[in-house]
Design a protein around this motif. Structure first.
Motif, mmCIF file in Angstrom:
data_model
loop_
_atom_site.group_PDB
_atom_site.id
_atom_site.type_symbol
_atom_site.label_atom_id
_atom_site.label_comp_id
_atom_site.label_asym_id
_atom_site.label_seq_id
_atom_site.Cartn_x
_atom_site.Cartn_y
_atom_site.Cartn_z
ATOM 1 N N ARG A 130 -5.301 -10.650 -0.085
ATOM 2 C CA ARG A 130 -4.861 -9.544 0.763
ATOM 3 C C ARG A 130 -4.352 -10.037 2.112
ATOM 4 N NH1 ARG A 130 -6.186 -4.104 0.379
ATOM 5 N NH2 ARG A 130 -7.624 -4.676 -1.305
ATOM 6 N N SER A 175 -2.572 -8.395 5.612
ATOM 7 C CA SER A 175 -2.258 -7.133 6.292
ATOM 8 C C SER A 175 -1.370 -7.381 7.502
ATOM 9 C CB SER A 175 -3.555 -6.442 6.746
ATOM 10 O OG SER A 175 -4.401 -6.195 5.652
ATOM 11 N N VAL A 222 -1.216 -6.922 -1.432
ATOM 12 C CA VAL A 222 -2.192 -7.553 -2.319
ATOM 13 C C VAL A 222 -1.456 -8.279 -3.421
ATOM 14 C CG1 VAL A 222 -4.107 -7.174 -3.921
ATOM 15 C CG2 VAL A 222 -3.925 -5.779 -1.855
ATOM 16 N N ARG A 264 -5.922 -11.866 7.434
ATOM 17 C CA ARG A 264 -6.142 -12.294 6.055
ATOM 18 C C ARG A 264 -7.607 -12.693 5.908
ATOM 19 N NH1 ARG A 264 -2.828 -16.708 2.495
ATOM 20 N NH2 ARG A 264 -3.513 -15.978 0.444
ATOM 21 N N GLU A 266 -0.493 -2.958 4.081
ATOM 22 C CA GLU A 266 -1.334 -3.816 3.259
ATOM 23 C C GLU A 266 -0.534 -4.432 2.115
ATOM 24 O OE1 GLU A 266 -4.738 -2.891 5.486
ATOM 25 O OE2 GLU A 266 -4.585 -4.308 3.834
ATOM 26 N N SER A 308 0.799 -1.225 0.000
ATOM 27 C CA SER A 308 0.000 0.000 0.000
ATOM 28 C C SER A 308 0.828 1.270 0.000
ATOM 29 C CB SER A 308 -0.939 -0.002 1.203
ATOM 30 O OG SER A 308 -0.222 -0.267 2.397
#
Lengths: 116, 114
Positions: free
Chosen positions: B73, B75, B24, B68, B22, B7
């Motif tokens: 994703r 985190s 992804v 999760r 974050e 992120s």
């Protein structure tokens, strides 16, 4: 617990010279990775070595694996300035006994500087 | 051709703040990992996840938690940031070993805690 040791941790060499980075790992692992990292950047995959005696080459870099000695080497031939970077080896190990999840344990990295 | 994204590239937070990092991935990987990288120490595993809502501690989980909720994703949460958590954080993802050899790393988040 798998431990991975690299040496040397710092290497300054001149262009045109040959040198080898060594990577020892402490317990059985069936996969050995080499990565390159430039300052401020993420990891770039160089080689994946799967079996005893495996040898892979890309340009001036050649990696080999001896699973019996638990040793991998990254050999640099006729070094050029563009190869200056930090090089990491990493060994794969099973993290989750239920299977399927493997982790990478990394060495501390070899900071390589190649001077003209 | 972006595969693993994080992120933020750079983040500055204050001591005591709650921090979310974050990650992804767009490759439908089961496994996801958070590492931190410090000079002279290499990469050390904080947490990993092998499926949605599943997580396991790595080598240095103290001071961190993860989440999760969706497969793509993962985190990393610093519940109360401290200065010793100033570091580069790298996210990675992979398939199980039988499927694929490759690991993919994100670009990293350089976190500074003041």
């Amino acid at each position: 617990e798998l431990k991975v040791e690299q040496n040397p941790l710092f290497l300054s060499m001149q262009e045109g010279k040959n040198y080898t980075i060594y990577c020892n790992y402490s317990t059985t692992s069936d996969r050995l990775y080499w990565y390159r990292q430039d300052p401020g950047k993420s990891l770039e995959s160089l080689f994946v070595l799967l079996s005893n005696g495996a040898v892979k080459q890309e340009g001036r870099l050649m990696a080999s694996l001896d699973t019996k000695a638990r040793l991998s080497t990254l050999h640099i031939t006729a070094a050029v300035h563009d190869l200056s970077a930090t090089y990491f080896c990493a060994a794969l190990f099973v993290m989750y006994s239920g299977g399927g999840a493997d982790g990478l344990t990394f060495g501390k990295g070899t900071h390589l500087i190649i001077q003209p | 051709d972006v595969k693993v994204t994080q992120s933020s590239r750079y983040l500055v937070k204050r001591t005591g703040e709650k921090v979310f990092l974050e990650c992804v991935q767009d490759m439908d990987h089961e496994n996801m990992f958070w590492y931190r990288q410090d000079p002279g120490l290499g990469l050390r595993l904080i947490y990993f996840s092998y499926d949605v809502k599943m997580k396991e501690k790595g080598d240095i989980p103290e001071g961190y938690s993860v989440s999760r909720e969706k497969k793509e994703r993962f985190s990393l949460i610093l519940e109360s940031a401290s200065t010793n958590q100033t570091s580069m954080y790298l996210c990675a993802s992979s398939f199980p070993r039988e499927t694929d050899l490759s690991w993919y790393f994100g670009p990293g988040t350089r976190l500074t805690v003041l």
